[in-house]
Design a protein around this motif. Structure first.
Motif, PDB file in Angstrom:
ATOM      1  N   ARG A 103       0.832  -1.204   0.000  1.00  0.00           N
ATOM      2  CA  ARG A 103       0.000   0.000   0.000  1.00  0.00           C
ATOM      3  C   ARG A 103       0.873   1.263   0.000  1.00  0.00           C
ATOM      4  O   ARG A 103       0.651   2.204  -0.751  1.00  0.00           O
ATOM      5  CB  ARG A 103      -0.938  -0.095   1.217  1.00  0.00           C
ATOM      6  N   ARG A 104       1.914   1.274   0.847  1.00  0.00           N
ATOM      7  CA  ARG A 104       2.796   2.456   0.920  1.00  0.00           C
ATOM      8  C   ARG A 104       3.567   2.670  -0.388  1.00  0.00           C
ATOM      9  O   ARG A 104       3.805   3.791  -0.800  1.00  0.00           O
ATOM     10  CB  ARG A 104       3.772   2.315   2.100  1.00  0.00           C
ATOM     11  N   LEU A 105       3.931   1.560  -1.054  1.00  0.00           N
ATOM     12  CA  LEU A 105       4.602   1.653  -2.357  1.00  0.00           C
ATOM     13  C   LEU A 105       3.709   2.399  -3.328  1.00  0.00           C
ATOM     14  O   LEU A 105       4.140   3.317  -4.026  1.00  0.00           O
ATOM     15  CB  LEU A 105       4.823   0.255  -2.947  1.00  0.00           C
ATOM     16  N   LYS A 106       2.467   1.952  -3.386  1.00  0.00           N
ATOM     17  CA  LYS A 106       1.510   2.525  -4.326  1.00  0.00           C
ATOM     18  C   LYS A 106       1.298   4.005  -4.029  1.00  0.00           C
ATOM     19  O   LYS A 106       1.302   4.835  -4.938  1.00  0.00           O
ATOM     20  CB  LYS A 106       0.197   1.754  -4.220  1.00  0.00           C
ATOM     21  N   THR A 107       1.131   4.319  -2.743  1.00  0.00           N
ATOM     22  CA  THR A 107       0.924   5.708  -2.341  1.00  0.00           C
ATOM     23  C   THR A 107       2.107   6.576  -2.767  1.00  0.00           C
ATOM     24  O   THR A 107       1.942   7.727  -3.146  1.00  0.00           O
ATOM     25  CB  THR A 107       0.722   5.784  -0.804  1.00  0.00           C
ATOM     26  N   ALA A 108       3.314   5.992  -2.729  1.00  0.00           N
ATOM     27  CA  ALA A 108       4.520   6.739  -3.101  1.00  0.00           C
ATOM     28  C   ALA A 108       4.725   6.764  -4.623  1.00  0.00           C
ATOM     29  O   ALA A 108       5.718   7.285  -5.111  1.00  0.00           O
ATOM     30  CB  ALA A 108       5.734   6.131  -2.417  1.00  0.00           C
ATOM     31  N   GLY A 109       3.801   6.161  -5.358  1.00  0.00           N
ATOM     32  CA  GLY A 109       3.898   6.177  -6.813  1.00  0.00           C
ATOM     33  C   GLY A 109       4.890   5.179  -7.374  1.00  0.00           C
ATOM     34  O   GLY A 109       5.443   5.361  -8.458  1.00  0.00           O
ATOM     35  N   LYS A 110       5.153   4.112  -6.618  1.00  0.00           N
ATOM     36  CA  LYS A 110       6.072   3.087  -7.123  1.00  0.00           C
ATOM     37  C   LYS A 110       5.289   1.869  -7.581  1.00  0.00           C
ATOM     38  O   LYS A 110       4.276   1.523  -6.996  1.00  0.00           O
ATOM     39  CB  LYS A 110       7.054   2.680  -6.031  1.00  0.00           C
ATOM     40  N   ILE A 111       5.781   1.231  -8.644  1.00  0.00           N
ATOM     41  CA  ILE A 111       5.102   0.039  -9.127  1.00  0.00           C
ATOM     42  C   ILE A 111       5.764  -1.199  -8.529  1.00  0.00           C
ATOM     43  O   ILE A 111       6.840  -1.121  -7.936  1.00  0.00           O
ATOM     44  CB  ILE A 111       5.100  -0.055 -10.669  1.00  0.00           C
ATOM     45  N   GLY A 112       5.160  -2.326  -8.709  1.00  0.00           N
ATOM     46  CA  GLY A 112       5.793  -3.585  -8.313  1.00  0.00           C
ATOM     47  C   GLY A 112       4.906  -4.465  -7.462  1.00  0.00           C
ATOM     48  O   GLY A 112       4.144  -3.995  -6.627  1.00  0.00           O
ATOM     49  N   GLU A 266      12.923  -1.004   4.432  1.00  0.00           N
ATOM     50  CA  GLU A 266      11.950  -0.214   3.676  1.00  0.00           C
ATOM     51  C   GLU A 266      12.445   1.200   3.370  1.00  0.00           C
ATOM     52  O   GLU A 266      12.254   1.702   2.250  1.00  0.00           O
ATOM     53  CB  GLU A 266      10.618  -0.162   4.445  1.00  0.00           C
ATOM     54  N   ALA A 267      13.119   1.825   4.320  1.00  0.00           N
ATOM     55  CA  ALA A 267      13.615   3.193   4.100  1.00  0.00           C
ATOM     56  C   ALA A 267      14.553   3.220   2.893  1.00  0.00           C
ATOM     57  O   ALA A 267      14.503   4.136   2.070  1.00  0.00           O
ATOM     58  CB  ALA A 267      14.322   3.712   5.350  1.00  0.00           C
ATOM     59  N   ASP A 268      15.401   2.199   2.767  1.00  0.00           N
ATOM     60  CA  ASP A 268      16.327   2.158   1.622  1.00  0.00           C
ATOM     61  C   ASP A 268      15.595   1.897   0.317  1.00  0.00           C
ATOM     62  O   ASP A 268      15.986   2.418  -0.728  1.00  0.00           O
ATOM     63  CB  ASP A 268      17.418   1.101   1.854  1.00  0.00           C
ATOM     64  N   ILE A 269      14.552   1.082   0.355  1.00  0.00           N
ATOM     65  CA  ILE A 269      13.753   0.863  -0.861  1.00  0.00           C
ATOM     66  C   ILE A 269      13.218   2.215  -1.340  1.00  0.00           C
ATOM     67  O   ILE A 269      13.321   2.557  -2.516  1.00  0.00           O
ATOM     68  CB  ILE A 269      12.574  -0.114  -0.588  1.00  0.00           C
ATOM     69  N   PHE A 270      12.674   2.989  -0.412  1.00  0.00           N
ATOM     70  CA  PHE A 270      12.099   4.274  -0.815  1.00  0.00           C
ATOM     71  C   PHE A 270      13.172   5.267  -1.259  1.00  0.00           C
ATOM     72  O   PHE A 270      12.932   6.118  -2.094  1.00  0.00           O
ATOM     73  CB  PHE A 270      11.199   4.836   0.293  1.00  0.00           C
ATOM     74  N   LYS A 271      14.378   5.123  -0.696  1.00  0.00           N
ATOM     75  CA  LYS A 271      15.468   6.021  -1.071  1.00  0.00           C
ATOM     76  C   LYS A 271      16.058   5.664  -2.435  1.00  0.00           C
ATOM     77  O   LYS A 271      16.346   6.525  -3.249  1.00  0.00           O
ATOM     78  CB  LYS A 271      16.589   5.921  -0.010  1.00  0.00           C
ATOM     79  N   PHE A 272      16.265   4.369  -2.669  1.00  0.00           N
ATOM     80  CA  PHE A 272      17.059   3.964  -3.825  1.00  0.00           C
ATOM     81  C   PHE A 272      16.269   3.527  -5.050  1.00  0.00           C
ATOM     82  O   PHE A 272      16.785   3.535  -6.147  1.00  0.00           O
ATOM     83  CB  PHE A 272      18.040   2.850  -3.437  1.00  0.00           C
TER      84      PHE A 272
END
Ligand code: C2E
Ligand code: MG
Ligand code: MG
Ligand code: MG
Length: 276
Positions: A103-112, A266-272
């Motif tokens: 859900r947070r991925l989607k909210t951040a506009g990331k696919i997968g 998770e923080a690194d996923i969102f960063k990188f």
């Protein structure tokens, strides 16, 4: 003579077994505390399309940071959690946490997609479907973006019951993968009957490419078979460019491994990981 030797051997092993049994007991006790104290976290390993270098999914991998022991690897505690039944509670936590991540991925506009490892007990649990559908509803994720990973050994035994459970899961819209493919003892005639979507080629076949010609043959054959059966295929444990190139040449484009990325917090996923 042989008997005396046998006794010594027994004595030797029994001390070893004591140590192993003590460690198991220690971990079992610590696991109960750890669940209460929330000492677990999920890391996520990107799954990459090697043609486009796009991240197409993430495998959730549990991490236990024990206050005294430090990091305890899943290979040490998952089998104990499984044997004691603690895995059902722990596994439900993993499912929910990974769905919140999705859900947070989607909210951040990331696919997968997000892939989650299921244990044998969880898979056989009569409550699984209810747990899953509750979590999907609560986290409002797209069920098609949720992938559950099972192993061949979990599907053998009562094959009809396994097929029924796989169908229940699929009816929620969730996708299914066979993890560590090639290391279990499933028969190829069954693979065709299981309603699964993805085969994950085990790291053991990938790791000696391009030195081991047998492993190259086996890997190419698994990819060809997956294509014939209309299954997607993902290679695990890809560590080198040569491995990635061999896989791509043989029509396997989705790869997971240290070559692209280790599992990250998770923080690194969102960063990188770039936003599409
Ligand atoms: P798996 O599902 O086959 O996960 C892949 C394992 O390979 C992970 O180990 C990952 O960190 C490691 N790996 C990934 N890329 C590479 C690479 O390029 N080289 C090498 N050498 N290793 C790589 P990890 O995280 O220690 O997990 C081990 C196993 O524990 C998993 O194997 C899975 O069976 C189980 N596991 C992990 N998390 C969970 C969970 O939440 N629930 C359940 N039931 N099992 C889990
Ligand atoms: Mg897995
Ligand atoms: Mg695997
Ligand atoms: Mg594996």
């Amino acid at each position: 003579q042989a008997k005396a030797k046998g006794r010594n051997t027994y004595h030797f092993y029994s001390q070893d077994l004591d140590a192993a049994a003590n460690e198991r007991l220690y971990i079992e006790n610590e696991l109960r505390t750890a669940i209460k104290m929330k000492q677990f976290t999920l890391y996520y390993q990107p799954q990459v399309n090697s043609e486009t270098t796009e991240v197409v999914g993430y495998e959730a991998l549990i991490r236990w940071f024990h206050p005294i022991e430090g990091a305890i690897p899943p290979s040490k505690f998952i089998p104990i959690a499984e044997a004691t039944g603690l895995i059902v509670e722990l596994g439900a936590w993993v499912l929910e946490e990974a769905c919140h991540f999705s859900r947070r991925l989607k909210t951040a506009g990331k696919i997968g997609n997000v892939s989650i490892n299921l244990s044998a007990r969880q898979f056989k649990d009569a409550q699984l479907i209810k747990t899953l559908s509750d979590i999907i509803e609560k986290t409002k994720i797209e069920p098609t973006q949720l992938h559950l990973e099972l192993t061949e050994s979990m599907l053998m035994g009562d094959v009809e019951a396994a097929i029924a459970q796989l169908k229940h899961i699929k009816s929620l819209g969730v996708s299914l993968s066979i993890d560590d493919f090639g290391t279990g003892y499933s028969s190829l005639s069954y693979i065709k009957r299981f309603p699964v979507d993805i085969l994950k080629i085990d790291r053991s076949f990938v790791k000696d490419i391009p030195e081991d010609p047998n492993d190259m043959e086996i890997t190419a054959a698994i990819i060809a078979m997956a294509q014939k059966l209309n299954l997607q295929v993902i290679a695990e444990g890809v560590e080198t460019e040569a491995q990635m190139a061999f896989l791509a040449k043989n029509n396997c484009y989705i790869v997971q491994g240290y070559y692209y990325s280790p599992p990250l917090c998770e923080a690194d996923i969102f960063k990188f990981v770039p936003t599409i």
